[in-house]
Design an enzyme around this catalytic site. Structure first.
Site, PDB file in Angstrom:
ATOM      1  CB  ILE A  25      -3.499  11.888  17.796  1.00  0.00           C
ATOM      2  CG1 ILE A  25      -2.846  10.712  17.057  1.00  0.00           C
ATOM      3  CG2 ILE A  25      -2.558  13.088  17.956  1.00  0.00           C
ATOM      4  CD1 ILE A  25      -2.573  11.004  15.583  1.00  0.00           C
ATOM      5  CB  CYS A  26      -1.801   8.814  22.264  1.00  0.00           C
ATOM      6  SG  CYS A  26      -2.729   7.278  22.066  1.00  0.00           S
ATOM      7  CD  GLN A  27       3.772   5.887  18.712  1.00  0.00           C
ATOM      8  OE1 GLN A  27       4.047   7.076  18.777  1.00  0.00           O
ATOM      9  NE2 GLN A  27       4.085   5.146  17.659  1.00  0.00           N
TER      10      GLN A  27
END
Length: 104
Positions: free
Chosen positions: A66-68
């Site tokens: 996951i990231c932004q």
């Protein structure tokens, strides 16, 4: 799938999987982004350091990244796939779409 053969999962799908088992969740944002709020259980490994830390993770386990927004996580999944992680998924739309509580 998200371009270049990257498997994806929605934030709802991730929430369901996290509630029902042991998976690896890697947050590839910068430490300041992670500290501002992250999904419970996520391990912070900035994208630029991921290749150097692959030995810390189980290549046979389901791995969610996951990231932004989902862009860095898609890149991270490509790195993981090249390293033999067959069950790696990018979280579509990342923490920006996460409906659950983010921990600090």
């Amino acid at each position: 799938m998200f371009g270049w053969g990257v498997k994806t999962i929605t934030v709802d799908g991730l929430a369901e999987r996290l509630a029902h088992g042991k998976q690896q969740l890697i947050d590839v944002r910068q430490p300041s982004e992670y500290a501002a709020g992250h999904v419970k259980g996520a391990v912070n490994v900035p994208l630029g350091r991921l290749a150097d830390t692959l030995g810390a993770f189980d290549a046979t386990a389901e791995t969610y990244v996951i990231c932004q927004s989902g862009r860095r996580s898609a890149t991270a999944v490509r790195i993981l796939k090249r390293a033999g992680f067959e069950h790696a998924y990018s979280v579509k739309h990342g923490t920006a779409a996460w409906c659950g509580k983010l921990v600090r």
